[in-house]
Scaffold this active site. Structure first.
Site, PDB file in Angstrom:
ATOM      1  N   CYS A 114     -31.682 -26.448 -46.994  1.00 42.02           N
ATOM      2  CA  CYS A 114     -30.720 -25.803 -46.088  1.00 42.02           C
ATOM      3  C   CYS A 114     -30.993 -26.410 -44.715  1.00 42.02           C
ATOM      4  O   CYS A 114     -32.160 -26.580 -44.331  1.00 42.02           O
ATOM      5  CB  CYS A 114     -30.952 -24.299 -46.064  1.00 42.02           C
ATOM      6  SG  CYS A 114     -30.140 -23.434 -44.701  1.00 42.02           S
ATOM      7  N   THR A 115     -29.927 -26.739 -43.987  1.00 42.75           N
ATOM      8  CA  THR A 115     -30.124 -27.494 -42.742  1.00 42.75           C
ATOM      9  C   THR A 115     -30.794 -26.666 -41.635  1.00 42.75           C
ATOM     10  O   THR A 115     -31.226 -27.222 -40.626  1.00 42.75           O
ATOM     11  CB  THR A 115     -28.791 -28.065 -42.233  1.00 42.75           C
ATOM     12  OG1 THR A 115     -27.846 -26.988 -42.104  1.00 42.75           O
ATOM     13  CG2 THR A 115     -28.258 -29.106 -43.191  1.00 42.75           C
ATOM     14  N   HIS A 116     -30.869 -25.358 -41.821  1.00 39.38           N
ATOM     15  CA  HIS A 116     -31.619 -24.558 -40.848  1.00 39.38           C
ATOM     16  C   HIS A 116     -33.136 -24.775 -40.980  1.00 39.38           C
ATOM     17  O   HIS A 116     -33.872 -24.619 -40.008  1.00 39.38           O
ATOM     18  CB  HIS A 116     -31.330 -23.056 -41.039  1.00 39.38           C
ATOM     19  CG  HIS A 116     -29.997 -22.606 -40.510  1.00 39.38           C
ATOM     20  ND1 HIS A 116     -28.807 -22.938 -41.098  1.00 39.38           N
ATOM     21  CD2 HIS A 116     -29.680 -21.832 -39.431  1.00 39.38           C
ATOM     22  CE1 HIS A 116     -27.809 -22.382 -40.419  1.00 39.38           C
ATOM     23  NE2 HIS A 116     -28.311 -21.715 -39.399  1.00 39.38           N
ATOM     24  N   CYS A 132     -24.234 -28.896 -43.926  1.00 43.95           N
ATOM     25  CA  CYS A 132     -24.524 -27.611 -44.561  1.00 43.95           C
ATOM     26  C   CYS A 132     -24.520 -27.818 -46.072  1.00 43.95           C
ATOM     27  O   CYS A 132     -23.502 -28.248 -46.633  1.00 43.95           O
ATOM     28  CB  CYS A 132     -23.439 -26.612 -44.154  1.00 43.95           C
ATOM     29  SG  CYS A 132     -23.592 -25.011 -44.959  1.00 43.95           S
ATOM     30  N   ASN A 133     -25.635 -27.517 -46.705  1.00 37.98           N
ATOM     31  CA  ASN A 133     -25.717 -27.674 -48.160  1.00 37.98           C
ATOM     32  C   ASN A 133     -24.782 -26.697 -48.870  1.00 37.98           C
ATOM     33  O   ASN A 133     -24.163 -27.031 -49.876  1.00 37.98           O
ATOM     34  CB  ASN A 133     -27.151 -27.418 -48.629  1.00 37.98           C
ATOM     35  CG  ASN A 133     -28.113 -28.470 -48.114  1.00 37.98           C
ATOM     36  OD1 ASN A 133     -28.400 -29.437 -48.793  1.00 37.98           O
ATOM     37  ND2 ASN A 133     -28.600 -28.303 -46.901  1.00 37.98           N
ATOM     38  N   THR A 134     -24.692 -25.483 -48.338  1.00 39.63           N
ATOM     39  CA  THR A 134     -23.898 -24.451 -48.990  1.00 39.63           C
ATOM     40  C   THR A 134     -22.405 -24.815 -48.945  1.00 39.63           C
ATOM     41  O   THR A 134     -21.706 -24.756 -49.963  1.00 39.63           O
ATOM     42  CB  THR A 134     -24.119 -23.094 -48.283  1.00 39.63           C
ATOM     43  OG1 THR A 134     -25.512 -22.921 -48.050  1.00 39.63           O
ATOM     44  CG2 THR A 134     -23.585 -21.949 -49.111  1.00 39.63           C
ATOM     45  N   GLU A 181     -31.197 -18.712 -36.390  1.00 40.74           N
ATOM     46  CA  GLU A 181     -30.069 -18.401 -35.493  1.00 40.74           C
ATOM     47  C   GLU A 181     -30.550 -17.663 -34.247  1.00 40.74           C
ATOM     48  O   GLU A 181     -30.004 -17.843 -33.165  1.00 40.74           O
ATOM     49  CB  GLU A 181     -29.017 -17.555 -36.225  1.00 40.74           C
ATOM     50  CG  GLU A 181     -28.214 -18.314 -37.272  1.00 40.74           C
ATOM     51  CD  GLU A 181     -27.330 -19.414 -36.685  1.00 40.74           C
ATOM     52  OE1 GLU A 181     -26.668 -19.164 -35.656  1.00 40.74           O
ATOM     53  OE2 GLU A 181     -27.322 -20.520 -37.252  1.00 40.74           O
ATOM     54  N   TYR A 186     -23.522 -18.349 -44.378  1.00 39.01           N
ATOM     55  CA  TYR A 186     -22.594 -18.659 -45.466  1.00 39.01           C
ATOM     56  C   TYR A 186     -23.233 -18.336 -46.826  1.00 39.01           C
ATOM     57  O   TYR A 186     -22.539 -18.075 -47.798  1.00 39.01           O
ATOM     58  CB  TYR A 186     -22.262 -20.163 -45.476  1.00 39.01           C
ATOM     59  CG  TYR A 186     -21.235 -20.645 -44.469  1.00 39.01           C
ATOM     60  CD1 TYR A 186     -20.565 -19.783 -43.611  1.00 39.01           C
ATOM     61  CD2 TYR A 186     -20.933 -22.005 -44.408  1.00 39.01           C
ATOM     62  CE1 TYR A 186     -19.632 -20.265 -42.701  1.00 39.01           C
ATOM     63  CE2 TYR A 186     -19.989 -22.497 -43.511  1.00 39.01           C
ATOM     64  CZ  TYR A 186     -19.341 -21.632 -42.656  1.00 39.01           C
ATOM     65  OH  TYR A 186     -18.418 -22.123 -41.774  1.00 39.01           O
ATOM     66  N   GLY A 187     -24.572 -18.419 -46.873  1.00 39.97           N
ATOM     67  CA  GLY A 187     -25.308 -18.444 -48.141  1.00 39.97           C
ATOM     68  C   GLY A 187     -25.046 -17.293 -49.083  1.00 39.97           C
ATOM     69  O   GLY A 187     -25.166 -17.448 -50.291  1.00 39.97           O
ATOM     70  N   ASP A 193     -21.465 -26.692 -39.368  1.00 42.33           N
ATOM     71  CA  ASP A 193     -22.370 -25.885 -40.190  1.00 42.33           C
ATOM     72  C   ASP A 193     -22.004 -24.423 -39.945  1.00 42.33           C
ATOM     73  O   ASP A 193     -21.253 -24.103 -39.024  1.00 42.33           O
ATOM     74  CB  ASP A 193     -23.838 -26.145 -39.780  1.00 42.33           C
ATOM     75  CG  ASP A 193     -24.826 -25.284 -40.567  1.00 42.33           C
ATOM     76  OD1 ASP A 193     -24.629 -25.109 -41.786  1.00 42.33           O
ATOM     77  OD2 ASP A 193     -25.797 -24.765 -39.968  1.00 42.33           O
ATOM     78  N   SER A 194     -22.597 -23.531 -40.735  1.00 43.15           N
ATOM     79  CA  SER A 194     -22.377 -22.096 -40.545  1.00 43.15           C
ATOM     80  C   SER A 194     -22.910 -21.629 -39.188  1.00 43.15           C
ATOM     81  O   SER A 194     -22.492 -20.593 -38.693  1.00 43.15           O
ATOM     82  CB  SER A 194     -23.099 -21.316 -41.640  1.00 43.15           C
ATOM     83  OG  SER A 194     -24.496 -21.570 -41.556  1.00 43.15           O
TER      84      SER A 194
HETATM   85  N1  DGL Z   1     -27.327 -24.365 -43.029  1.00 44.52           N
HETATM   86  C1  DGL Z   1     -26.600 -24.092 -44.197  1.00 44.52           C
HETATM   87  C2  DGL Z   1     -27.063 -24.840 -45.411  1.00 44.52           C
HETATM   88  O1  DGL Z   1     -27.486 -25.956 -45.272  1.00 44.52           O
HETATM   89  C3  DGL Z   1     -26.052 -22.706 -44.438  1.00 44.52           C
HETATM   90  C4  DGL Z   1     -26.940 -21.581 -44.259  1.00 44.52           C
HETATM   91  C5  DGL Z   1     -26.203 -20.271 -44.310  1.00 44.52           C
HETATM   92  O2  DGL Z   1     -25.349 -20.034 -43.468  1.00 44.52           O
HETATM   93  O3  DGL Z   1     -26.503 -19.464 -45.219  1.00 44.52           O
HETATM   94  O4  DGL Z   1     -26.980 -24.371 -46.507  1.00 44.52           O
END
Ligand code: DGL
Length: 270
Positions: free
Chosen positions: A184-186, A74-76, A152, A43-44, A11-12
């Protein structure tokens, strides 16, 4: 002796640990290698080419470590890079996307809110999801800049995190959403606070468990039980970061409650 498959997960940043929890429960024997690309988070809001280049570097690292399958936690990164990763590498690659289908199935009000990064919401892959399910219910999207950074930093309950969640969920609730997708996985790490702020009648939906089940289905049987001399229970979960180890440690301690070795990602993959 018998050991299980090696699963590479990335993931990011630390968000994908929410998915790693589900993988650990579903495949307790598996050797898990996780990379948090913390030097490049978030990453978003980055260009697609940048995310794609990072995803390929992390995939190469995980494959060099013996991964039998990859999970893009990570969805992104899935939205941007899953297709090119699958074209490049032949091992099973499991990605994830906002859980629109399950959310549509449970919504009673017929209004579903999607919380996700701008990168996910602007992707062609997400547009295809909306096209597929958007006729059955009203789907309202909400980008959430800043939320990933709060996770984070390990700030799961503080004033700024509360303010951001309230700001992002209020318009969705005002329009009648009874179901919120954590796209988003966060965000699953913020679920207790989101629940507190939106109330218990709102359904929260995330994809981690479904991803773990999909991974289990995709693993080649011969890799699930392969002979090895190496049995080291404490080495079962290895966590790498492209960022600063000392900075990552306190957040990791909040989000991952088992013994795990935290290491720096080798520089050629950073
Ligand atoms: N956790 C990630 C997701 O599921 C990326 C979040 C990010 O870095 O912007 O999209």
């Amino acid at each position: 002796m018998v050991a299980s498959a090696t699963i590479g997960v990335f993931d990011s940043g630390v968000g994908g640990l929410s998915v790693l929890h589900h993988i650990r429960r579903t495949l307790p024997e598996a050797r898990l290698i996780y990379v948090a690309d913390s030097a490049h988070v978030p990453y978003g809001d980055k260009p697609a080419a940048y995310i794609e280049q990072r995803s390929h570097a992390l995939a190469r690292f995980l494959i060099s470590q013996g991964a039998d399958a990859l999970v893009i936690a990570c969805n992104t990164a899935t939205a941007v890079a899953a297709a090119s990763l699958r074209a490049q590498f032949s091992l099973p690659i499991i990605g994830m996307e906002p859980a629109v289908k399950p959310a549509v199935a449970v919504s009673k009000s017929g209004v579903v809110g999607v919380l996700a990064t701008t990168g996910t919401l602007e992707s062609a892959r997400f547009a295809a999801l909306l096209e597929r399910y958007g006729e059955e219910v009203e789907i309202i999207t909400q980008g959430c800049p800043g939320l990933v950074e709060q996770v984070e930093q390990g700030d799961l309950h503080g004033a700024k995190t509360r303010e951001l969640i309230t700001r992002y969920t209020a318009p969705l609730l005002a329009r009648g959403a009874d179901t919120l997708i954590l796209g988003c996985t966060h965000y699953p790490f913020l679920a207790p606070l989101i629940r507190e702020l939106v109330g218990s009648e709102i359904t929260l939906v995330d994809t981690g468990a479904a991803v773990a089940r999909q991974l289990q289905r995709r693993l080649p049987v011969e890799r699930i039980c392969r002979a090895t001399d190496e049995v080291d229970a404490t080495a079962q979960v290895q966590i790498y970061t492209s960022g600063d180890i000392a900075q990552a440690q306190p957040t990791l301690a909040k989000l991952w409650h088992e013994p795990a070795k935290l290491r720096g990602l080798p520089s050629q993959y950073c």
